[in-house]
Write a protein that holds these residues in place. Sequence first.
Motif, PDB file in Angstrom:
ATOM      1  N   MET A 137      18.509 121.680  16.544  1.00  0.00           N
ATOM      2  CA  MET A 137      17.301 121.267  17.216  1.00  0.00           C
ATOM      3  C   MET A 137      16.394 120.484  16.264  1.00  0.00           C
ATOM      4  O   MET A 137      15.718 119.565  16.689  1.00  0.00           O
ATOM      5  CB  MET A 137      16.596 122.508  17.779  1.00  0.00           C
ATOM      6  N   SER A 138      16.387 120.862  15.011  1.00  0.00           N
ATOM      7  CA  SER A 138      15.525 120.172  14.044  1.00  0.00           C
ATOM      8  C   SER A 138      16.001 118.733  13.812  1.00  0.00           C
ATOM      9  O   SER A 138      15.183 117.833  13.609  1.00  0.00           O
ATOM     10  CB  SER A 138      15.465 120.939  12.728  1.00  0.00           C
ATOM     11  N   THR A 139      17.328 118.513  13.831  1.00  0.00           N
ATOM     12  CA  THR A 139      17.824 117.148  13.637  1.00  0.00           C
ATOM     13  C   THR A 139      17.453 116.266  14.836  1.00  0.00           C
ATOM     14  O   THR A 139      17.168 115.081  14.657  1.00  0.00           O
ATOM     15  CB  THR A 139      19.350 117.140  13.437  1.00  0.00           C
ATOM     16  N   LEU A 140      17.449 116.834  16.026  1.00  0.00           N
ATOM     17  CA  LEU A 140      17.043 116.078  17.210  1.00  0.00           C
ATOM     18  C   LEU A 140      15.575 115.650  17.086  1.00  0.00           C
ATOM     19  O   LEU A 140      15.227 114.505  17.356  1.00  0.00           O
ATOM     20  CB  LEU A 140      17.250 116.907  18.481  1.00  0.00           C
ATOM     21  N   LEU A 141      14.736 116.570  16.651  1.00  0.00           N
ATOM     22  CA  LEU A 141      13.318 116.257  16.471  1.00  0.00           C
ATOM     23  C   LEU A 141      13.131 115.188  15.392  1.00  0.00           C
ATOM     24  O   LEU A 141      12.313 114.271  15.558  1.00  0.00           O
ATOM     25  CB  LEU A 141      12.550 117.535  16.110  1.00  0.00           C
ATOM     26  N   GLN A 142      13.894 115.266  14.315  1.00  0.00           N
ATOM     27  CA  GLN A 142      13.825 114.248  13.260  1.00  0.00           C
ATOM     28  C   GLN A 142      14.268 112.884  13.798  1.00  0.00           C
ATOM     29  O   GLN A 142      13.652 111.855  13.488  1.00  0.00           O
ATOM     30  CB  GLN A 142      14.691 114.646  12.069  1.00  0.00           C
ATOM     31  N   ASP A 143      15.327 112.890  14.598  1.00  0.00           N
ATOM     32  CA  ASP A 143      15.813 111.629  15.178  1.00  0.00           C
ATOM     33  C   ASP A 143      14.775 111.012  16.111  1.00  0.00           C
ATOM     34  O   ASP A 143      14.570 109.791  16.102  1.00  0.00           O
ATOM     35  CB  ASP A 143      17.117 111.860  15.940  1.00  0.00           C
ATOM     36  N   VAL A 144      14.115 111.814  16.912  1.00  0.00           N
ATOM     37  CA  VAL A 144      13.090 111.309  17.826  1.00  0.00           C
ATOM     38  C   VAL A 144      11.928 110.724  17.039  1.00  0.00           C
ATOM     39  O   VAL A 144      11.414 109.645  17.355  1.00  0.00           O
ATOM     40  CB  VAL A 144      12.622 112.419  18.794  1.00  0.00           C
ATOM     41  N   ARG A 145      11.494 111.418  15.982  1.00  0.00           N
ATOM     42  CA  ARG A 145      10.400 110.904  15.140  1.00  0.00           C
ATOM     43  C   ARG A 145      10.789 109.575  14.482  1.00  0.00           C
ATOM     44  O   ARG A 145      10.007 108.634  14.439  1.00  0.00           O
ATOM     45  CB  ARG A 145      10.040 111.921  14.062  1.00  0.00           C
ATOM     46  N   TYR A 146      12.003 109.505  13.964  1.00  0.00           N
ATOM     47  CA  TYR A 146      12.482 108.281  13.328  1.00  0.00           C
ATOM     48  C   TYR A 146      12.513 107.137  14.345  1.00  0.00           C
ATOM     49  O   TYR A 146      12.089 106.014  14.055  1.00  0.00           O
ATOM     50  CB  TYR A 146      13.877 108.509  12.729  1.00  0.00           C
ATOM     51  N   THR A 147      12.996 107.406  15.547  1.00  0.00           N
ATOM     52  CA  THR A 147      13.062 106.388  16.599  1.00  0.00           C
ATOM     53  C   THR A 147      11.670 105.876  16.944  1.00  0.00           C
ATOM     54  O   THR A 147      11.459 104.665  17.071  1.00  0.00           O
ATOM     55  CB  THR A 147      13.748 106.961  17.853  1.00  0.00           C
ATOM     56  N   LEU A 148      10.724 106.785  17.123  1.00  0.00           N
ATOM     57  CA  LEU A 148       9.359 106.383  17.448  1.00  0.00           C
ATOM     58  C   LEU A 148       8.740 105.556  16.320  1.00  0.00           C
ATOM     59  O   LEU A 148       8.028 104.577  16.576  1.00  0.00           O
ATOM     60  CB  LEU A 148       8.499 107.604  17.764  1.00  0.00           C
ATOM     61  N   ARG A 149       9.006 105.897  15.063  1.00  0.00           N
ATOM     62  CA  ARG A 149       8.505 105.121  13.930  1.00  0.00           C
ATOM     63  C   ARG A 149       9.078 103.707  13.945  1.00  0.00           C
ATOM     64  O   ARG A 149       8.366 102.724  13.740  1.00  0.00           O
ATOM     65  CB  ARG A 149       8.875 105.804  12.612  1.00  0.00           C
ATOM     66  N   GLN A 150      10.383 103.615  14.193  1.00  0.00           N
ATOM     67  CA  GLN A 150      11.030 102.306  14.214  1.00  0.00           C
ATOM     68  C   GLN A 150      10.497 101.454  15.371  1.00  0.00           C
ATOM     69  O   GLN A 150      10.297 100.250  15.212  1.00  0.00           O
ATOM     70  CB  GLN A 150      12.546 102.460  14.330  1.00  0.00           C
ATOM     71  N   LEU A 151      10.296 102.060  16.519  1.00  0.00           N
ATOM     72  CA  LEU A 151       9.778 101.312  17.657  1.00  0.00           C
ATOM     73  C   LEU A 151       8.342 100.848  17.423  1.00  0.00           C
ATOM     74  O   LEU A 151       7.937  99.781  17.877  1.00  0.00           O
ATOM     75  CB  LEU A 151       9.869 102.156  18.938  1.00  0.00           C
ATOM     76  N   ARG A 152       7.565 101.639  16.714  1.00  0.00           N
ATOM     77  CA  ARG A 152       6.187 101.270  16.382  1.00  0.00           C
ATOM     78  C   ARG A 152       6.154 100.099  15.403  1.00  0.00           C
ATOM     79  O   ARG A 152       5.252  99.275  15.443  1.00  0.00           O
ATOM     80  CB  ARG A 152       5.470 102.475  15.777  1.00  0.00           C
ATOM     81  N   ARG A 153       7.143  99.990  14.552  1.00  0.00           N
ATOM     82  CA  ARG A 153       7.187  98.914  13.555  1.00  0.00           C
ATOM     83  C   ARG A 153       7.557  97.567  14.178  1.00  0.00           C
ATOM     84  O   ARG A 153       7.233  96.520  13.629  1.00  0.00           O
ATOM     85  CB  ARG A 153       8.204  99.243  12.464  1.00  0.00           C
ATOM     86  N   THR A 154       8.305  97.591  15.267  1.00  0.00           N
ATOM     87  CA  THR A 154       8.765  96.352  15.908  1.00  0.00           C
ATOM     88  C   THR A 154       8.281  96.311  17.356  1.00  0.00           C
ATOM     89  O   THR A 154       9.042  96.611  18.288  1.00  0.00           O
ATOM     90  CB  THR A 154      10.298  96.260  15.863  1.00  0.00           C
ATOM     91  N   PRO A 155       7.023  95.938  17.586  1.00  0.00           N
ATOM     92  CA  PRO A 155       6.487  95.958  18.952  1.00  0.00           C
ATOM     93  C   PRO A 155       7.161  94.941  19.882  1.00  0.00           C
ATOM     94  O   PRO A 155       7.293  95.193  21.080  1.00  0.00           O
ATOM     95  CB  PRO A 155       5.006  95.640  18.770  1.00  0.00           C
ATOM     96  N   GLY A 156       7.616  93.814  19.347  1.00  0.00           N
ATOM     97  CA  GLY A 156       8.303  92.829  20.196  1.00  0.00           C
ATOM     98  C   GLY A 156       9.605  93.389  20.755  1.00  0.00           C
ATOM     99  O   GLY A 156       9.901  93.245  21.949  1.00  0.00           O
ATOM    100  N   PHE A 157      10.401  94.000  19.901  1.00  0.00           N
ATOM    101  CA  PHE A 157      11.646  94.604  20.341  1.00  0.00           C
ATOM    102  C   PHE A 157      11.375  95.738  21.324  1.00  0.00           C
ATOM    103  O   PHE A 157      12.074  95.889  22.331  1.00  0.00           O
ATOM    104  CB  PHE A 157      12.443  95.124  19.147  1.00  0.00           C
ATOM    105  N   THR A 158      10.350  96.548  21.027  1.00  0.00           N
ATOM    106  CA  THR A 158      10.008  97.669  21.900  1.00  0.00           C
ATOM    107  C   THR A 158       9.635  97.172  23.286  1.00  0.00           C
ATOM    108  O   THR A 158      10.110  97.702  24.300  1.00  0.00           O
ATOM    109  CB  THR A 158       8.846  98.479  21.300  1.00  0.00           C
ATOM    110  N   LEU A 159       8.795  96.153  23.358  1.00  0.00           N
ATOM    111  CA  LEU A 159       8.383  95.598  24.650  1.00  0.00           C
ATOM    112  C   LEU A 159       9.580  95.027  25.409  1.00  0.00           C
ATOM    113  O   LEU A 159       9.735  95.263  26.614  1.00  0.00           O
ATOM    114  CB  LEU A 159       7.322  94.515  24.438  1.00  0.00           C
ATOM    115  N   THR A 160      10.444  94.304  24.695  1.00  0.00           N
ATOM    116  CA  THR A 160      11.637  93.737  25.325  1.00  0.00           C
ATOM    117  C   THR A 160      12.546  94.834  25.874  1.00  0.00           C
ATOM    118  O   THR A 160      13.053  94.739  26.999  1.00  0.00           O
ATOM    119  CB  THR A 160      12.408  92.868  24.322  1.00  0.00           C
ATOM    120  N   ALA A 161      12.746  95.879  25.094  1.00  0.00           N
ATOM    121  CA  ALA A 161      13.605  96.984  25.536  1.00  0.00           C
ATOM    122  C   ALA A 161      13.016  97.693  26.752  1.00  0.00           C
ATOM    123  O   ALA A 161      13.731  98.001  27.715  1.00  0.00           O
ATOM    124  CB  ALA A 161      13.815  97.967  24.396  1.00  0.00           C
TER     125      ALA A 161
END
Length: 112
Positions: free
Chosen positions: A1-25
């Motif tokens: 469960m902890s790895t899932l939470l880490q993966d979600v946090r990492y994903t949200l960080r990456q999406l925050r760094r690239t707003p153009g890609f996030t909007l497109t997705a």
Amino acid sequence: MSTLLQDVRYTLRQLRRTPGFTLTAVVTLALGIGASSAIFCLIDGLWLHPMRVPNPGELVRIFSTTQQDPEGLFTYSEYRALAQRATALKSVVVVGRRGSLMRGPMGLRRCC
């Protein structure tokens, strides 16, 4: 469960760094889900439910094909003659081409 939470946090960080890609997705997913939903609703309404008329099993479609008229359409005079001679038919609901959509009291339905 902890790895899932880490993966979600990492994903949200990456999406925050690239707003153009996030909007497109997000827009791509929204359009895909909306289009799939619209197509399903259309197919569900046209083919998967019986027509909302009394005794739908008694509905028939009459057509006649010849070499001169492969579409099988009746002229109005042919229809009137058929309606006068055919005592087994109660009423005519729709006149249209084979494979056409017909409009009835409950919306569009697929016709033969």
